[in-house]
Design an enzyme around this catalytic site. Structure first.
Site, PDB file in Angstrom:
ATOM      1  N   CYS A 171      -5.445  -3.090   2.955  1.00  0.00           N
ATOM      2  CA  CYS A 171      -5.145  -3.050   4.382  1.00  0.00           C
ATOM      3  C   CYS A 171      -6.388  -3.223   5.263  1.00  0.00           C
ATOM      4  CB  CYS A 171      -4.378  -1.762   4.719  1.00  0.00           C
ATOM      5  SG  CYS A 171      -3.403  -1.879   6.252  1.00  0.00           S
ATOM      6  N   LYS A 204      -9.700   2.482  -1.936  1.00  0.00           N
ATOM      7  CA  LYS A 204      -9.835   1.884  -0.602  1.00  0.00           C
ATOM      8  C   LYS A 204     -11.177   2.231   0.027  1.00  0.00           C
ATOM      9  CE  LYS A 204      -7.218   1.422   3.760  1.00  0.00           C
ATOM     10  NZ  LYS A 204      -5.969   1.824   4.455  1.00  0.00           N
ATOM     11  N   GLU A 241       0.837  -1.206   0.000  1.00  0.00           N
ATOM     12  CA  GLU A 241       0.000   0.000   0.000  1.00  0.00           C
ATOM     13  C   GLU A 241       0.874   1.259   0.000  1.00  0.00           C
ATOM     14  OE1 GLU A 241      -3.513   1.824   2.923  1.00  0.00           O
ATOM     15  OE2 GLU A 241      -2.089   0.355   3.704  1.00  0.00           O
TER      16      GLU A 241
END
Length: 245
Positions: free
Chosen positions: A136, A104, A41
């Site tokens: 994540c 995200k 990321e």
């Protein structure tokens, strides 16, 4: 298919050295014959909010596009992206001139002050492959991976900067997302400021490759057809009752 994860020590705001190391390690992965190369990321910037986010077509990715053309590999990572709505933690899948994106869905903590959450959960279709990409904190929400798989993902890919103090959560979640969806899972974490332990996991939860907490490339050969064979053998996927949940 040969999968590679580039576990990089991402230094906040140090774009020059982050890019240099990412290219070196990505070249190593390409030389090994990797078909898909996954980076952590925000691998170029870290969470550096002082840097101006880029707009499409993202000039900083030009050397990775060139490496993709030379090697034939798909690259996966995320970048700070600017749009008319604001800044996104934008996941990308890159195959030569072709690109696909996933923003995200779940910014974590202070990220909420800087990133607009994505509003679409769907696999990225690129170069004949359907990639279920999550970033994540998204991995803590099993609904994300399940929706990606229900939408036809050939494999799951998680890119992260997951902290060392919760790395036991990371390992459990990476394996669980593979087992519950009966799918390969490439989970690429940063190291240095994050906890490392990148993993490539098979659809039955078997760990095919795992990193420690140092910069490295991990590689595993995966057979996408194994997903369907396992789902026929252990029929959890067929036996779901989504009308009840």
């Amino acid at each position: 298919m040969r999968a590679a994860c580039v576990q990089l020590s991402v230094r906040e705001c140090d774009v020059f050295n982050n890019k240099r190391r990412a290219l070196q390690l990505s070249s190593d992965a390409a030389d090994s014959g990797a078909d898909i190369i996954v980076l952590p990321e925000l691998f170029l910037t870290g969470f550096c909010y002082d840097i101006e986010p880029e707009r499409y077509p993202y000039p900083s990715l030009i050397p990775f596009r060139a490496l993709s053309v030379d090697s034939g590999a798909i690259f996966v990572g995320s970048i700070m992206s600017s749009s008319d709505r604001g800044t996104h933690n934008m996941g990308f899948c890159l195959a030569g001139a072709e690109m696909g994106f996933y923003s995200k869905t779940h910014p974590f903590g202070d990220e909420k002050k800087h990133f607009i959450p994505g509003g679409i959960i769907a696999p990225v279709k690129i170069s004949g492959l359907s990639i279920g990409l999550e970033i994540c904190y998204d991995m803590r929400f099993p609904e994300v991976a399940r929706k990606l798989c229900e939408s036809g993902a050939d494999l799951l890919v998680t890119i992260a900067q997951f902290p060392a103090e919760r790395i036991h959560h990371w390992r459990s979640l990476v394996i669980a997302r593979a087992i519950e969806n009966q799918i390969h899972h490439i989970a690429c974490n940063a190291c240095g400021s994050a906890g490392g332990s990148s993993m490539i996991v098979g659809p039955g939860g078997e760990v095919l490759a795992e990193a420690d907490d140092e910069e490295c490339v991990i590689i595993a050969d995966i057979d996408p057809g194994e997903r369907d064979r396992l789902r026929r053998s252990i029929t959890c996927w067929e036996d779901r009752r989504p009308e009840l949940y």
